[in-house]
Design an enzyme around this catalytic site. Sequence first.
Site, PDB file in Angstrom:
ATOM      1  N   GLU A   1       0.831   5.259  -2.081  1.00 30.95           N
ATOM      2  CA  GLU A   1       1.818   5.668  -1.062  1.00 30.95           C
ATOM      3  C   GLU A   1       1.164   6.607  -0.035  1.00 30.95           C
ATOM      4  O   GLU A   1       1.769   7.567   0.428  1.00 30.95           O
ATOM      5  CB  GLU A   1       3.077   6.252  -1.705  1.00 30.95           C
ATOM      6  CG  GLU A   1       3.758   5.216  -2.612  1.00 30.95           C
ATOM      7  CD  GLU A   1       5.225   5.445  -2.863  1.00 30.95           C
ATOM      8  OE1 GLU A   1       5.872   6.182  -2.114  1.00 30.95           O
ATOM      9  OE2 GLU A   1       5.734   4.853  -3.835  1.00 30.95           O
TER      10      GLU A   1
ATOM     11  N   THR B   1      -3.010   8.063   0.518  1.00 34.13           N
ATOM     12  CA  THR B   1      -3.845   9.004  -0.254  1.00 34.13           C
ATOM     13  C   THR B   1      -3.582  10.438   0.242  1.00 34.13           C
ATOM     14  O   THR B   1      -3.065  10.634   1.348  1.00 34.13           O
ATOM     15  CB  THR B   1      -5.356   8.701  -0.077  1.00 34.13           C
ATOM     16  OG1 THR B   1      -5.710   8.973   1.283  1.00 34.13           O
ATOM     17  CG2 THR B   1      -5.702   7.271  -0.434  1.00 34.13           C
TER      18      THR B   1
HETATM   19  C1  LIG Z   1      -1.562   1.219  -9.139  1.00 29.48           C
HETATM   20  C2  LIG Z   1      -1.471   0.968  -7.665  1.00 29.48           C
HETATM   21  C3  LIG Z   1      -0.263   0.591  -7.122  1.00 29.48           C
HETATM   22  C4  LIG Z   1      -0.172   0.296  -5.756  1.00 29.48           C
HETATM   23  N1  LIG Z   1       1.006  -0.177  -5.243  1.00 29.48           N
HETATM   24  C5  LIG Z   1       1.037  -0.621  -3.952  1.00 29.48           C
HETATM   25  C6  LIG Z   1       2.207  -1.296  -3.436  1.00 29.48           C
HETATM   26  O1  LIG Z   1       3.221  -1.461  -4.133  1.00 29.48           O
HETATM   27  N2  LIG Z   1       2.169  -1.751  -2.167  1.00 29.48           N
HETATM   28  C7  LIG Z   1       1.073  -1.596  -1.353  1.00 29.48           C
HETATM   29  O2  LIG Z   1       1.109  -2.050  -0.211  1.00 29.48           O
HETATM   30  N3  LIG Z   1      -0.043  -0.942  -1.811  1.00 29.48           N
HETATM   31  C8  LIG Z   1      -0.087  -0.477  -3.078  1.00 29.48           C
HETATM   32  N4  LIG Z   1      -1.220   0.143  -3.577  1.00 29.48           N
HETATM   33  C9  LIG Z   1      -2.362   0.356  -2.686  1.00 29.48           C
HETATM   34  C10 LIG Z   1      -2.532   1.819  -2.308  1.00 29.48           C
HETATM   35  O3  LIG Z   1      -1.518   2.208  -1.428  1.00 29.48           O
HETATM   36  C11 LIG Z   1      -3.952   1.986  -1.717  1.00 29.48           C
HETATM   37  O4  LIG Z   1      -4.851   1.871  -2.795  1.00 29.48           O
HETATM   38  C12 LIG Z   1      -4.116   3.314  -0.979  1.00 29.48           C
HETATM   39  O5  LIG Z   1      -3.365   3.332   0.202  1.00 29.48           O
HETATM   40  C13 LIG Z   1      -5.580   3.584  -0.625  1.00 29.48           C
HETATM   41  O6  LIG Z   1      -6.175   2.486  -0.021  1.00 29.48           O
HETATM   42  P1  LIG Z   1      -7.593   1.965  -0.587  1.00 29.48           P
HETATM   43  O7  LIG Z   1      -7.464   1.796  -2.047  1.00 29.48           O
HETATM   44  O8  LIG Z   1      -7.982   0.784   0.212  1.00 29.48           O
HETATM   45  O9  LIG Z   1      -8.588   3.146  -0.340  1.00 29.48           O
HETATM   46  P2  LIG Z   1      -9.421   3.440   1.013  1.00 29.48           P
HETATM   47  O10 LIG Z   1      -8.520   3.413   2.176  1.00 29.48           O
HETATM   48  O11 LIG Z   1     -10.619   2.562   1.031  1.00 29.48           O
HETATM   49  O12 LIG Z   1      -9.869   4.941   0.774  1.00 29.48           O
HETATM   50  C14 LIG Z   1     -10.946   5.301  -0.072  1.00 29.48           C
HETATM   51  C15 LIG Z   1     -11.136   6.814   0.046  1.00 29.48           C
HETATM   52  O13 LIG Z   1     -11.464   7.165   1.409  1.00 29.48           O
HETATM   53  C16 LIG Z   1     -10.525   8.109   1.890  1.00 29.48           C
HETATM   54  N5  LIG Z   1     -10.336   7.911   3.332  1.00 29.48           N
HETATM   55  C17 LIG Z   1     -10.034   6.751   3.981  1.00 29.48           C
HETATM   56  N6  LIG Z   1      -9.919   6.993   5.301  1.00 29.48           N
HETATM   57  C18 LIG Z   1     -10.122   8.315   5.485  1.00 29.48           C
HETATM   58  C19 LIG Z   1     -10.095   9.184   6.617  1.00 29.48           C
HETATM   59  N7  LIG Z   1      -9.851   8.733   7.842  1.00 29.48           N
HETATM   60  N8  LIG Z   1     -10.345  10.504   6.422  1.00 29.48           N
HETATM   61  C20 LIG Z   1     -10.608  10.978   5.190  1.00 29.48           C
HETATM   62  N9  LIG Z   1     -10.632  10.215   4.078  1.00 29.48           N
HETATM   63  C21 LIG Z   1     -10.379   8.903   4.228  1.00 29.48           C
HETATM   64  C22 LIG Z   1      -9.258   7.853   1.096  1.00 29.48           C
HETATM   65  O14 LIG Z   1      -8.376   8.962   1.138  1.00 29.48           O
HETATM   66  C23 LIG Z   1      -9.831   7.585  -0.274  1.00 29.48           C
HETATM   67  O15 LIG Z   1     -10.153   8.789  -0.895  1.00 29.48           O
HETATM   68  C24 LIG Z   1      -1.314   0.462  -4.920  1.00 29.48           C
HETATM   69  C25 LIG Z   1      -2.536   0.871  -5.488  1.00 29.48           C
HETATM   70  C26 LIG Z   1      -2.624   1.098  -6.837  1.00 29.48           C
HETATM   71  C27 LIG Z   1      -3.975   1.462  -7.411  1.00 29.48           C
END
Ligand SMILES: Cc1cc2nc3c(=O)[nH]c(=O)nc-3n(C[C@H](O)[C@H](O)[C@H](O)COP(=O)(O)OP(=O)(O)OC[C@H]3O[C@@H](n4cnc5c(N)ncnc54)[C@H](O)[C@@H]3O)c2cc1C
Length: 381
Positions: free
Chosen positions: A363, A365
């Site tokens: 929801e 990070t």
């Molecule tokens: C159990 C689970 C349930 C989920 N449920 C849903 C759901 O129902 N619907 C849905 O749509 N998604 C869902 N998600 C996805 C979730 O919302 C994403 O995993 C989350 O938004 C982070 O995206 P990412 O994993 O691609 O990480 P990334 O975006 O690749 O981020 C990796 C790291 O880099 C950091 N980062 C990225 N950009 C920046 C920046 N500009 N400045 C500083 N730091 C940064 C992030 O904070 C993180 O620490 C779910 C994920 C999990 C694991």
Amino acid sequence: MSVMTDEMTQMKNMIKQFVEKEIEPFAQQIEEDDCIPPHLINKAKKLGLFGMSIPEKYGGIGLNTLSKTVVLEQLGHTHNGYVSLISAHTGIGSTGLVKLASESLKQKYLPEMAAGEKIACFALSEPGAGSDATNLATTAVKKGDKWIINGSKHFITNAPIADLFTVFAVTDKEKGAKGGITAFLIEKNYPGLFIGAKDKKMGLRGSYTSQVIFEDCEVPEENVIGEVGMGYISALTILGEGRVGLAARSVGSANKLIEMSAKYAKDRIQFGKPIANNQAIQWMLANMATETEAARQLTFLAAQLIDSGKKAIKEASMAKMNATEVFNKVADHAVQIHGGMGYVADYPIERFYRDARITKIYEGTNEIQRMIVARHVLDEV
Ligand SMILES: Cc1cc2nc3c(=O)[nH]c(=O)nc-3n(C[C@H](O)[C@H](O)[C@H](O)COP(=O)(O)OP(=O)(O)OC[C@H]3O[C@@H](n4cnc5c(N)ncnc54)[C@H](O)[C@@H]3O)c2cc1C
């Protein structure tokens, strides 16, 4: 001074009793089987929990944000996988339809969602679009009176059990997030929608996530949620609403951990006296209680601001970021207070410790929440 009305206090007590009597006895079973017994889902349906965000007009109980905060806080005391299933449905799964959809879509879908007969999910994230949700690769192309969707989503909570999907796709690549993303309501049985295998996760057992794949998936034009092109704003609105709920669940879980840790500290004898007699343990408990109460107050403040008609974007992000970090800290201290018992699966502490971790990631990070808060702080001067 309490901001809770008598009605909210009654509701709090009812959910507390429900959690203790009906759900907690099965929490270990959910964990071991990675499955929520259907009778526990039916009990939540009977109580109206699947319709807590849906207006009474469509068969729900239409709670305001503060009342939902009270309910979710109490639900946070039990198995986080169970709570995740319900809150993905009532939160991000329902908000698009409730707040943004046409009257005909509301009438068509909300009553079955309120009764829990149809389970909802929210599909935004993609392999190339996590924190940067503007970078979607899923497309929707208009063909006659249908939209044809192609692409894939991942990590979608409830997808393996869902009937209804709120899906975001690019309808105008040039415009991108500024008018080129559209939200759709897609039924499970529309041709061209496929569900991937369940993800193997660190925690949240019983709550399933998976890929959702669209291959020339045909969606009727009336299933657009809100306006064509306004999907990115819709996604932000839906996620913004959800943040206070996640904060509330985290506060509830932290309070449960404090309760278990205090009891354990009083019972566990080492060096001939309860470990609670040691200042080191007392200070941990004091910090856990203080930080959780502060997180609770911020969460309640954000909920009250939203109910008073304010957007409260900054406060909702602060509440989510703070409460989820407090939950993680409290879980860490709870493991420490329980010693070896905090590390073994016979006890629920290690489950909460694992389940806490995801709250800082999904929801939005906590890095993204900090970006939102910082933007407001900088704009305010
Ligand atoms: C159990 C689970 C349930 C989920 N449920 C849903 C759901 O129902 N619907 C849905 O749509 N998604 C869902 N998600 C996805 C979730 O919302 C994403 O995993 C989350 O938004 C982070 O995206 P990412 O994993 O691609 O990480 P990334 O975006 O690749 O981020 C990796 C790291 O880099 C950091 N980062 C990225 N950009 C920046 C920046 N500009 N400045 C500083 N730091 C940064 C992030 O904070 C993180 O620490 C779910 C994920 C999990 C694991």
